[in-house]
Motif scaffolding. Sequence first.
Motif, PDB file in Angstrom:
ATOM      1  N   GLU A 119      -2.964  -7.634   2.160  1.00 34.45           N
ATOM      2  CA  GLU A 119      -3.442  -6.265   1.990  1.00 34.45           C
ATOM      3  C   GLU A 119      -3.684  -5.985   0.509  1.00 34.45           C
ATOM      4  O   GLU A 119      -2.779  -6.165  -0.314  1.00 34.45           O
ATOM      5  CB  GLU A 119      -2.414  -5.287   2.565  1.00 34.45           C
ATOM      6  N   PRO A 120      -4.894  -5.573   0.107  1.00 35.12           N
ATOM      7  CA  PRO A 120      -5.189  -5.359  -1.315  1.00 35.12           C
ATOM      8  C   PRO A 120      -4.272  -4.350  -1.999  1.00 35.12           C
ATOM      9  O   PRO A 120      -4.054  -4.441  -3.217  1.00 35.12           O
ATOM     10  CB  PRO A 120      -6.643  -4.871  -1.304  1.00 35.12           C
ATOM     11  N   TRP A 121      -3.729  -3.392  -1.269  1.00 36.32           N
ATOM     12  CA  TRP A 121      -2.901  -2.364  -1.871  1.00 36.32           C
ATOM     13  C   TRP A 121      -1.461  -2.821  -2.108  1.00 36.32           C
ATOM     14  O   TRP A 121      -0.674  -2.093  -2.707  1.00 36.32           O
ATOM     15  CB  TRP A 121      -2.903  -1.109  -1.009  1.00 36.32           C
ATOM     16  N   VAL A 122      -1.096  -4.002  -1.625  1.00 36.04           N
ATOM     17  CA  VAL A 122       0.271  -4.499  -1.761  1.00 36.04           C
ATOM     18  C   VAL A 122       0.318  -5.526  -2.896  1.00 36.04           C
ATOM     19  O   VAL A 122      -0.397  -6.528  -2.864  1.00 36.04           O
ATOM     20  CB  VAL A 122       0.771  -5.126  -0.454  1.00 36.04           C
ATOM     21  N   ALA A 123       1.165  -5.259  -3.898  1.00 40.28           N
ATOM     22  CA  ALA A 123       1.307  -6.184  -5.017  1.00 40.28           C
ATOM     23  C   ALA A 123       2.329  -7.267  -4.731  1.00 40.28           C
ATOM     24  O   ALA A 123       2.166  -8.417  -5.139  1.00 40.28           O
ATOM     25  CB  ALA A 123       1.710  -5.420  -6.285  1.00 40.28           C
ATOM     26  N   GLU A 124       3.404  -6.931  -4.015  1.00 38.15           N
ATOM     27  CA  GLU A 124       4.471  -7.902  -3.739  1.00 38.15           C
ATOM     28  C   GLU A 124       5.222  -7.484  -2.482  1.00 38.15           C
ATOM     29  O   GLU A 124       5.470  -6.304  -2.262  1.00 38.15           O
ATOM     30  CB  GLU A 124       5.439  -7.977  -4.926  1.00 38.15           C
ATOM     31  N   VAL A 125       5.570  -8.470  -1.670  1.00 35.88           N
ATOM     32  CA  VAL A 125       6.426  -8.264  -0.493  1.00 35.88           C
ATOM     33  C   VAL A 125       7.812  -8.789  -0.840  1.00 35.88           C
ATOM     34  O   VAL A 125       8.005  -9.978  -1.053  1.00 35.88           O
ATOM     35  CB  VAL A 125       5.875  -8.982   0.747  1.00 35.88           C
ATOM     36  N   ARG A 126       8.776  -7.878  -0.909  1.00 32.18           N
ATOM     37  CA  ARG A 126      10.134  -8.294  -1.265  1.00 32.18           C
ATOM     38  C   ARG A 126      10.900  -8.814  -0.058  1.00 32.18           C
ATOM     39  O   ARG A 126      11.582  -9.840  -0.142  1.00 32.18           O
ATOM     40  CB  ARG A 126      10.895  -7.104  -1.861  1.00 32.18           C
ATOM     41  N   ARG A 127      10.803  -8.116   1.058  1.00 32.43           N
ATOM     42  CA  ARG A 127      11.628  -8.483   2.213  1.00 32.43           C
ATOM     43  C   ARG A 127      11.009  -7.924   3.490  1.00 32.43           C
ATOM     44  O   ARG A 127      10.454  -6.824   3.498  1.00 32.43           O
ATOM     45  CB  ARG A 127      13.054  -7.956   2.034  1.00 32.43           C
ATOM     46  N   VAL A 128      11.125  -8.696   4.578  1.00 34.26           N
ATOM     47  CA  VAL A 128      10.743  -8.258   5.921  1.00 34.26           C
ATOM     48  C   VAL A 128      11.952  -8.449   6.828  1.00 34.26           C
ATOM     49  O   VAL A 128      12.453  -9.574   6.962  1.00 34.26           O
ATOM     50  CB  VAL A 128       9.533  -9.040   6.461  1.00 34.26           C
ATOM     51  N   SER A 129      12.443  -7.369   7.431  1.00 37.64           N
ATOM     52  CA  SER A 129      13.637  -7.420   8.280  1.00 37.64           C
ATOM     53  C   SER A 129      13.290  -6.944   9.682  1.00 37.64           C
ATOM     54  O   SER A 129      12.681  -5.881   9.845  1.00 37.64           O
ATOM     55  CB  SER A 129      14.764  -6.553   7.698  1.00 37.64           C
ATOM     56  N   ILE A 130      13.667  -7.738  10.682  1.00 36.52           N
ATOM     57  CA  ILE A 130      13.530  -7.345  12.086  1.00 36.52           C
ATOM     58  C   ILE A 130      14.895  -6.858  12.548  1.00 36.52           C
ATOM     59  O   ILE A 130      15.858  -7.621  12.608  1.00 36.52           O
ATOM     60  CB  ILE A 130      13.031  -8.517  12.946  1.00 36.52           C
ATOM     61  N   ASN A 131      14.997  -5.583  12.869  1.00 35.70           N
ATOM     62  CA  ASN A 131      16.273  -4.933  13.139  1.00 35.70           C
ATOM     63  C   ASN A 131      16.617  -4.960  14.626  1.00 35.70           C
ATOM     64  O   ASN A 131      15.767  -5.215  15.481  1.00 35.70           O
ATOM     65  CB  ASN A 131      16.233  -3.484  12.626  1.00 35.70           C
ATOM     66  N   ARG A 132      17.888  -4.674  14.914  1.00 36.28           N
ATOM     67  CA  ARG A 132      18.362  -4.682  16.304  1.00 36.28           C
ATOM     68  C   ARG A 132      17.768  -3.560  17.135  1.00 36.28           C
ATOM     69  O   ARG A 132      17.723  -3.647  18.363  1.00 36.28           O
ATOM     70  CB  ARG A 132      19.883  -4.591  16.328  1.00 36.28           C
TER      71      ARG A 132
END
Length: 323
Positions: A119-132
């Motif tokens: 996505e052009p508007w995103v500079a960095e993805v720090r973390r992706v969490s799939i929650n319960r």
Amino acid sequence: MPPAASTSRSRSKALPPKAPSLLVRTLRTLYQPAYLLPLSVALGSVLLWPYLAAWAPKIEGQAEYRLSIEQVHLPEGHAWLPADIAQRVVARVVTAVDHEPSLLDRNLAREVAAAIEAEPWVAEVRRVSINRDRTITIDVDYRRPVALVECPHGVVPVDATGCVLPLNDIPLSSVVELPVVRTAEHGPRGLPGETWGDDRVVSAARLAEVMLQVDSTHSNQTRWQWLGLREIRLPFASREQATAPFELVTTGGSRLLWGTPPGTDSLEPSTDIKLARLEFYLQQCGGFEKEGRPCRVDIRDIDAIYATALETEAAAAPSPARQ
């Protein structure tokens, strides 16, 4: 002779019985109901394990486990950020995988991270969490536009690193708030989300970011506003003009010779000193225009500020205004 034979038979009868072997004792121990039942269950599980996956119900495809927009939680963004950023992430994930995304998919976090990095508007993805609770939390850094770069194809927004942003995502009412950078000889060499491909544009973007910072000593206006600036002019691209300075043009047409961009290792004064000189000049002269006429103001010298009327710039020597 007969008595001796009788004695031999009596001795053989007196010998103790032979103990059973270890194997026999083990089999006797295991051949009990308390052991047979667990062993039977374990053996049956081993034999049937390859078939259990096929017999088990398929819950991955159930509606409550499918990826939807409502399940994606992104941090709050700035005013420039498109409102449909979550929809874009889900659409990119669906496009990237060859099946309908499920929250039970082990690769889902990685696929979501890859989709949002595109996505052009995103500079960095720090973390992706799939929650319960069947939600996805994404921690990212957003890009923010700092300037509009004028090129032969029109104007293109960029962030502070010179990364290209989609122009259609920015409301027209907000575009006028951005500094204008003139003039790039060519358009961006990369797609939205990639850098422009010209170091001068990157440097101008850094300078625009500095000018957009809010100054509490000037009624919380940005530096761009209280200095009355209109545009940033790029230096020439030719080698003969490699030392040409970046210029800030005011709304009155005056040209402020800024010099090298922020972060450049040079013999010029620092960014803070240059800003202080511009403020000093405004306080002493009341503006960058003299008697309504635009001036050329050079703040690059270590000891003085030089100002010259643009009409007489070629004929008159510059007059220093010492700080």
